[in-house]
Design an enzyme around this catalytic site. Structure first.
Site, PDB file in Angstrom:
ATOM      1  N   TYR A  28     -54.240  80.166 -35.371  1.00 35.99           N
ATOM      2  CA  TYR A  28     -53.177  79.619 -35.808  1.00 35.99           C
ATOM      3  C   TYR A  28     -52.398  78.820 -34.567  1.00 35.99           C
ATOM      4  O   TYR A  28     -52.627  79.015 -33.496  1.00 35.99           O
ATOM      5  CB  TYR A  28     -52.071  81.047 -35.780  1.00 35.99           C
ATOM      6  CG  TYR A  28     -52.593  82.162 -36.273  1.00 35.99           C
ATOM      7  CD1 TYR A  28     -53.162  82.143 -37.266  1.00 35.99           C
ATOM      8  CD2 TYR A  28     -52.472  83.264 -35.545  1.00 35.99           C
ATOM      9  CE1 TYR A  28     -53.698  83.489 -37.706  1.00 35.99           C
ATOM     10  CE2 TYR A  28     -52.864  84.600 -35.826  1.00 35.99           C
ATOM     11  CZ  TYR A  28     -53.529  84.822 -37.024  1.00 35.99           C
ATOM     12  OH  TYR A  28     -53.936  85.852 -37.640  1.00 35.99           O
ATOM     13  N   HIS A  49     -54.040  85.074 -27.077  1.00 34.63           N
ATOM     14  CA  HIS A  49     -54.511  85.789 -28.229  1.00 34.63           C
ATOM     15  C   HIS A  49     -55.561  86.464 -28.269  1.00 34.63           C
ATOM     16  O   HIS A  49     -56.473  86.681 -28.747  1.00 34.63           O
ATOM     17  CB  HIS A  49     -54.881  84.473 -29.453  1.00 34.63           C
ATOM     18  CG  HIS A  49     -53.914  84.175 -30.288  1.00 34.63           C
ATOM     19  ND1 HIS A  49     -53.314  84.885 -31.443  1.00 34.63           N
ATOM     20  CD2 HIS A  49     -52.908  83.060 -30.290  1.00 34.63           C
ATOM     21  CE1 HIS A  49     -52.436  84.411 -32.016  1.00 34.63           C
ATOM     22  NE2 HIS A  49     -52.232  83.316 -31.219  1.00 34.63           N
TER      23      HIS A  49
END
Ligand code: MG
Length: 418
Positions: A175, A224
């Site tokens: 993402y 992340h």
């Protein structure tokens, strides 16, 4: 008036308003399934909306809410804490993202009803404002360092003051940060992602951002959850010269017990919490000195009721809040974040997400971000409605795996956090 149901309530209700239905509406105006709970009442037209969006497993949340409805029908909507405790405790086994999102949908809908009955926005029910608006940040990204910094520059010119910057990398493709394939010829997985290259490249990204972007720009970065504790310390130290606002999700939830040592090893502020799926796990982040910024996904911990408790805990421990607000939060959930932001002295910053016009069409009243500031809606409750006819025009796709399935792997083939 006492309650005459099969699950008696040991106190009288001050009036006769009762819950008549708990309905789930799933709509995907941007292609992202948003799960909204609507609680109807005996009072003609009085209803509340809550966010129960666990977009990756939305079908499970819908089934969970259907299972909860019989517990709630017939009860006074005023007993928010008791009703959400009832929903949680009645499953015997509790917490987790499915159950908590379902309970969040109910919790936020009950707060909406409370506001509408009082004729007050939810932030007034919480004690009123301590600030005029929530300062927000927005995501900048690009396939290369130069493209990512250029994107950040465009956003700053458009009025934002704080940017989270992610640059694409070989093998990443996650993402917000595109990847390139075939970087590791001969490896078991030639399209893999290299942690060593990430640790080299990320300081270069922020060196360039600091030199090219205006003085005073708030710079943020999201790891992340892809590093070990020692790698996290190494990255934090390498980023020290660039004065980050915060460094996000340096460790996976499985490794959160090691966060205090990472946080202690560098002055770079640490932000964690969006993957917490219980309020206790989030509280432990605060109580163990694991975070500078707590950034829960409010629906994943059960809604506004646990969120306001965490905000109070943060207030008394020197921690700041930075609630998670991606595109897979409905406008109702986004409004709950802002209600906490403008009422809590512990507010730090708010993740910003710009909903497209089609979302405004489905959810009239959706908050707009102006020059990087988010102000709450002053209408009663959340001040947001759901146009069910418009929502029905955007049915959710059956499978979300094409978007959400983990696909980042190391060159040796090991699956990494998405
Ligand atoms: Mg994040």
């Amino acid at each position: 008036m006492s309650d005459d149901r099969s699950f008696p309530v040991p106190w009288p209700s001050r009036d006769s308003v009762r819950i008549t239905a708990v309905r789930c509406i799933v709509t995907a105006p941007e292609g992202i399934p948003l799960v909204v709970v609507c609680i109807d009442t005996t009072d003609d037209g009085l209803h509340g909306l809550g966010c129960a969006t666990f977009t990756q497993r939305w079908q499970a949340v819908v089934a969970y809410i259907e299972a909860l409805e019989p517990l709630l029908v017939g009860r006074s909507p005023a007993d928010i804490e008791d009703l959400t405790r009832l929903a949680k405790l009645s499953s015997y086994w509790r917490e987790g993202p499915v159950g908590n999102n379902a309970i969040s949908g109910i919790d936020l809908a009950l707060w909406d009803i409370a506001g509408k009955r009082a004729g007050m926005p939810v932030h007034e029910l919480l004690g009123g404002r301590v600030r005029g608006a929530a300062d927000a940040y927005i995501h900048a990204s690009g396939p290369s360092i130069g493209a990512a910094v250029d994107h950040a520059g465009e956003l700053l010119e458009a009025g934002w003051r704080n940017v989270r910057i992610q640059a694409g990398q070989k093998g990443l493709g996650a993402y917000g940060a595109p990847g390139t394939a075939g970087a590791h010829p001969g490896a078991p997985y030639p399209d893999g992602w290299s942690v060593e290259e990430y640790l080299r490249q990320t300081p270069e990204l922020f060196d360039r951002a600091r030199s090219e972007l205006p003085v005073g720009t708030g710079l943020l970065h999201d790891v992340h959850s892809r590093l070990t504790p020692k790698q996290a310390v190494l990255l934090a130290r390498r980023l020290e010269p660039f004065d980050l606002f915060f460094l996000e999700d340096v460790l996976a939830p499985e490794d959160w017990e090691r966060l205090p040592e990472v946080r202690a090893a560098s002055p770079v502020p640490i932000a964690v919490g969006e993957l917490a799926t219980s309020v206790q796990a989030a509280a432990r982040l605060v109580l163990t000195g694991a975070v500078d910024y707590l950034r829960c996904h409010i629906s994943a911990i059960g809604g506004l009721t646990p969120g306001r408790k965490l905000a109070a805990l943060a207030e008394f421990t020197g921690v700041r809040t930075a609630w998670h607000a991606p595109g897979d939060t409905s406008p109702v959930g986004a409004a709950a974040n802002i209600a906490l932001d403008v009422t809590s002295p512990a507010f730090g910053i708010q993740e910003g997400y710009v909903f497209s016009e089609v979302v405004h069409e489905v959810f009239p009243g959706t908050l707009r971000i102006v020059d990087g500031w988010i102000r709450p809606n002053d209408s009663p409750g959340w001040g947001i409605e759901l146009d069910e006819r418009a929502a029905a025009a955007y049915p959710p796709g059956h499978s979300a795996h094409d978007v959400w399935a983990s696909r980042v792997r190391s060159p040796d083939g090991t699956l990494r956090a998405p």
